[in-house]
Scaffold this motif. Sequence first.
Motif, PDB file in Angstrom:
ATOM      1  N   LEU A  80       0.792  -1.142   0.025  1.00 24.43           N
ATOM      2  CA  LEU A  80       0.139   0.313  -0.058  1.00 24.43           C
ATOM      3  C   LEU A  80       0.839   1.236  -0.069  1.00 24.43           C
ATOM      4  CD1 LEU A  80      -2.528  -1.053   2.626  1.00 24.43           C
ATOM      5  CD2 LEU A  80      -2.717  -1.147   0.099  1.00 24.43           C
ATOM      6  N   LEU A  81       2.133   0.881   0.718  1.00 20.90           N
ATOM      7  CA  LEU A  81       3.025   2.377   0.722  1.00 20.90           C
ATOM      8  C   LEU A  81       3.449   2.833  -0.641  1.00 20.90           C
ATOM      9  CD1 LEU A  81       3.250   3.564   3.561  1.00 20.90           C
ATOM     10  CD2 LEU A  81       3.009   1.119   3.548  1.00 20.90           C
ATOM     11  N   CYS A  82       3.408   1.998  -1.755  1.00 14.52           N
ATOM     12  CA  CYS A  82       3.725   2.329  -3.070  1.00 14.52           C
ATOM     13  C   CYS A  82       2.534   2.225  -4.126  1.00 14.52           C
ATOM     14  CB  CYS A  82       5.068   2.127  -3.608  1.00 14.52           C
ATOM     15  SG  CYS A  82       5.497   2.651  -5.112  1.00 14.52           S
ATOM     16  N   ALA A  83       2.232   0.930  -4.109  1.00 16.10           N
ATOM     17  CA  ALA A  83       1.299   0.594  -5.200  1.00 16.10           C
ATOM     18  C   ALA A  83       0.011   1.343  -4.827  1.00 16.10           C
ATOM     19  CB  ALA A  83       1.174  -0.771  -5.134  1.00 16.10           C
ATOM     20  N   GLY A  84      -0.341   1.133  -3.528  1.00 15.37           N
ATOM     21  CA  GLY A  84      -1.666   1.678  -2.941  1.00 15.37           C
ATOM     22  C   GLY A  84      -1.849   3.016  -3.196  1.00 15.37           C
ATOM     23  N   ILE A  85      -0.790   3.983  -2.852  1.00 10.74           N
ATOM     24  CA  ILE A  85      -0.883   5.296  -2.970  1.00 10.74           C
ATOM     25  C   ILE A  85      -0.811   5.839  -4.482  1.00 10.74           C
ATOM     26  CG2 ILE A  85       1.496   5.743  -2.366  1.00 10.74           C
ATOM     27  CD1 ILE A  85      -1.619   7.928  -1.589  1.00 10.74           C
ATOM     28  N   THR A  86      -0.091   5.045  -5.415  1.00  7.89           N
ATOM     29  CA  THR A  86      -0.116   5.293  -6.590  1.00  7.89           C
ATOM     30  C   THR A  86      -1.300   5.193  -7.454  1.00  7.89           C
ATOM     31  OG1 THR A  86       2.319   4.568  -6.640  1.00  7.89           O
ATOM     32  CG2 THR A  86       1.131   4.689  -8.950  1.00  7.89           C
ATOM     33  N   LEU A  87      -2.178   4.467  -7.025  1.00  9.89           N
ATOM     34  CA  LEU A  87      -3.644   4.397  -7.616  1.00  9.89           C
ATOM     35  C   LEU A  87      -4.567   5.376  -6.674  1.00  9.89           C
ATOM     36  CD1 LEU A  87      -4.221   2.671 -10.000  1.00  9.89           C
ATOM     37  CD2 LEU A  87      -1.873   1.971  -9.133  1.00  9.89           C
ATOM     38  N   TYR A  88      -4.501   5.292  -5.563  1.00  8.73           N
ATOM     39  CA  TYR A  88      -5.310   5.929  -4.797  1.00  8.73           C
ATOM     40  C   TYR A  88      -5.450   7.376  -5.097  1.00  8.73           C
ATOM     41  CZ  TYR A  88      -7.655   8.391  -0.675  1.00  8.73           C
ATOM     42  OH  TYR A  88      -8.714   8.894  -0.126  1.00  8.73           O
TER      43      TYR A  88
ATOM     44  N   GLY B 168      -2.060  -5.828 -12.903  1.00  9.52           N
ATOM     45  CA  GLY B 168      -0.842  -6.320 -12.139  1.00  9.52           C
ATOM     46  C   GLY B 168      -0.731  -5.972 -10.738  1.00  9.52           C
ATOM     47  N   GLY B 169       0.629  -5.782 -10.447  1.00  9.96           N
ATOM     48  CA  GLY B 169       0.758  -4.906  -8.839  1.00  9.96           C
ATOM     49  C   GLY B 169       0.266  -3.568  -8.503  1.00  9.96           C
ATOM     50  N   LEU B 170       0.182  -2.831  -9.687  1.00  7.55           N
ATOM     51  CA  LEU B 170      -0.335  -1.733  -9.517  1.00  7.55           C
ATOM     52  C   LEU B 170      -1.834  -1.668  -9.751  1.00  7.55           C
ATOM     53  CD1 LEU B 170       2.199   0.914 -11.485  1.00  7.55           C
ATOM     54  CD2 LEU B 170       1.715   0.570  -8.950  1.00  7.55           C
ATOM     55  N   GLY B 171      -2.241  -2.343 -10.887  1.00  9.49           N
ATOM     56  CA  GLY B 171      -3.643  -2.448 -11.514  1.00  9.49           C
ATOM     57  C   GLY B 171      -4.525  -3.085 -10.654  1.00  9.49           C
ATOM     58  N   HIS B 172      -4.097  -4.207  -9.787  1.00  8.30           N
ATOM     59  CA  HIS B 172      -5.166  -4.823  -9.067  1.00  8.30           C
ATOM     60  C   HIS B 172      -5.415  -3.767  -7.690  1.00  8.30           C
ATOM     61  CE1 HIS B 172      -2.024  -5.918  -5.940  1.00  8.30           C
ATOM     62  NE2 HIS B 172      -3.079  -6.276  -5.272  1.00  8.30           N
TER      63      HIS B 172
ATOM     64  N   GLY C 134     -12.998  13.754 -20.546  1.00  9.01           N
ATOM     65  CA  GLY C 134     -12.520  12.664 -19.958  1.00  9.01           C
ATOM     66  C   GLY C 134     -10.653  12.758 -19.775  1.00  9.01           C
ATOM     67  N   THR C 135     -10.415  12.086 -18.740  1.00  7.93           N
ATOM     68  CA  THR C 135      -8.827  11.916 -18.578  1.00  7.93           C
ATOM     69  C   THR C 135      -8.099  10.754 -18.599  1.00  7.93           C
ATOM     70  OG1 THR C 135      -9.120  14.071 -17.185  1.00  7.93           O
ATOM     71  CG2 THR C 135      -7.010  12.969 -16.806  1.00  7.93           C
ATOM     72  N   MET C 136      -7.007  10.626 -19.024  1.00 11.25           N
ATOM     73  CA  MET C 136      -6.128   9.635 -19.293  1.00 11.25           C
ATOM     74  C   MET C 136      -5.020   9.822 -18.202  1.00 11.25           C
ATOM     75  SD  MET C 136      -4.879   6.775 -22.171  1.00 11.25           S
ATOM     76  CE  MET C 136      -3.812   5.372 -21.793  1.00 11.25           C
ATOM     77  N   VAL C 137      -4.758   9.164 -17.190  1.00 13.23           N
ATOM     78  CA  VAL C 137      -3.502   9.401 -16.286  1.00 13.23           C
ATOM     79  C   VAL C 137      -2.403   8.318 -16.343  1.00 13.23           C
ATOM     80  CG1 VAL C 137      -2.963   9.804 -13.671  1.00 13.23           C
ATOM     81  CG2 VAL C 137      -5.222  10.484 -14.658  1.00 13.23           C
ATOM     82  N   VAL C 138      -1.211   8.655 -16.589  1.00 14.74           N
ATOM     83  CA  VAL C 138       0.050   7.762 -16.719  1.00 14.74           C
ATOM     84  C   VAL C 138       0.520   7.849 -15.231  1.00 14.74           C
ATOM     85  CG1 VAL C 138       2.085   7.347 -17.837  1.00 14.74           C
ATOM     86  CG2 VAL C 138       0.135   8.643 -19.127  1.00 14.74           C
ATOM     87  N   VAL C 139       0.641   6.511 -14.725  1.00 13.85           N
ATOM     88  CA  VAL C 139       1.308   6.228 -13.585  1.00 13.85           C
ATOM     89  C   VAL C 139       2.400   5.126 -13.999  1.00 13.85           C
ATOM     90  CG1 VAL C 139      -0.432   6.683 -12.000  1.00 13.85           C
ATOM     91  CG2 VAL C 139      -0.344   4.230 -12.873  1.00 13.85           C
ATOM     92  N   GLY C 140       2.260   4.143 -14.885  1.00 10.16           N
ATOM     93  CA  GLY C 140       3.491   3.478 -15.413  1.00 10.16           C
ATOM     94  C   GLY C 140       4.438   4.484 -15.982  1.00 10.16           C
TER      95      GLY C 140
ATOM     96  N   SER D 144       0.580  11.164 -12.811  1.00  9.43           N
ATOM     97  CA  SER D 144       0.573  11.370 -11.247  1.00  9.43           C
ATOM     98  C   SER D 144       1.582  10.527 -10.787  1.00  9.43           C
ATOM     99  CB  SER D 144      -0.870  10.824 -11.001  1.00  9.43           C
ATOM    100  OG  SER D 144      -1.090  10.693  -9.314  1.00  9.43           O
ATOM    101  N   MET D 145       2.102  10.920  -9.677  1.00 12.55           N
ATOM    102  CA  MET D 145       3.130  10.178  -8.616  1.00 12.55           C
ATOM    103  C   MET D 145       2.993  10.195  -7.503  1.00 12.55           C
ATOM    104  SD  MET D 145       7.307  11.270  -8.855  1.00 12.55           S
ATOM    105  CE  MET D 145       7.325  12.566  -7.552  1.00 12.55           C
ATOM    106  N   ILE D 146       2.719   8.715  -6.962  1.00 13.13           N
ATOM    107  CA  ILE D 146       2.617   8.555  -5.541  1.00 13.13           C
ATOM    108  C   ILE D 146       1.589   9.327  -4.846  1.00 13.13           C
ATOM    109  CG2 ILE D 146       4.430   6.900  -5.067  1.00 13.13           C
ATOM    110  CD1 ILE D 146       6.235   9.555  -3.813  1.00 13.13           C
ATOM    111  N   GLY D 147       1.801  10.042  -3.621  1.00 12.79           N
ATOM    112  CA  GLY D 147       1.147  11.001  -2.825  1.00 12.79           C
ATOM    113  C   GLY D 147       1.893  11.319  -1.725  1.00 12.79           C
TER     114      GLY D 147
END
Length: 348
Positions: A156-164, A184-188, A262-268, A291-294
């Motif tokens: 959650l400390l990276c993958a979680g906040i990167t999506l939240y 994957g690890g981020l997407g799920h 609409g908006t497409m956001v790149v996190v990968g 978007s980068m982490i939080g």
Amino acid sequence: MPIARGYAATDATSPLKPFTFERREPNEDDVVIDIKFAGICHSDIHTVRNEWKNAVYPIVPGHEIAGVVKAVGSKVTNFKVGDHVGVGCFVDSCVGCATRDLDNEQYMPGLVQTYNSVEADGKTATQGGYSDQIVVKEGYVLKIPDNLPLDASAPLLCAGITLYSPLHHWGAGPGKKVAIVGMGGLGHMGVKIGAAMGADITVLSQSLSKKEDGLKLGAKHYYATSDASTFEKLAGTFDLIICTVSAEIDWNAYLGLLKVNGTMVVVGVPENAIPVHAFSLIPARRQLAGSMIGSIKETQEMLDFCGKHNIVSEIEKINIQQVNEAYERVLKSDVRYRFVIDMASLDA
């Protein structure tokens, strides 16, 4: 100086191996943490293999850290010995600013990353979570809700906040159609968090091999992007698309899936520049964003949200001695969905 044990990369091509090093002496505003679990992020692999051309060796990777407070400085007020805590992607921020930007600090100058960076003193190297302990300023330590297991909370400390963060910033919730590109690890994590926010979640994945998982985790729809008809069926469908993959994709085709505004956001992070035609954006006033982490503030909000909704990562737990094998499996997408290192295995 406290002596720590961990695993480190000593160059770009050699396997990670056991490493003993000094942590900085704790100050009165520091928290000393016994690390129990550390998640493996794809960024760890990029960094230790110097794929971003910024590696400074030796590197102890790891910025998905979950542990237990071992000691606190005399001026620490928010934590006590025994608390369950986390450390994410940075351990100091706004070093060059007049005041700390609590909402946007991850975008400000002077960000001190958890590893492969330099402390505010300008000379002490930071080292990450593939180790048995860490010393962190109180303001950069996060409270992990007691109802969440420490091992599955680490990502959650990276993958979680990167999506939240993008889901929250762009208003995912009831009435919003959101697509997550990549399962994957981020997407799920995006599926779980977006569904808990009340959004209508669609997964766009290369194949349908993970469809059952996606629907179980909260997606309402699941499509294979290898099927050209997917882009015809879903044209103009989504309010928000979050792209978690670093592979090459047809960006113009994905932008065509957005509604007006609409908006497409790149996190990968794809290796090459993103080729986008102006007419993929202009006719529908679409946006392509990043978007980068939080911030620490937002990361704590995410952890509290996950505690409320009982959200953690889907993990495969490994011993530290398996880390090099795990790296190769990450590159093959052979994990569902995040590796987490049990740091007790250092004593094995």
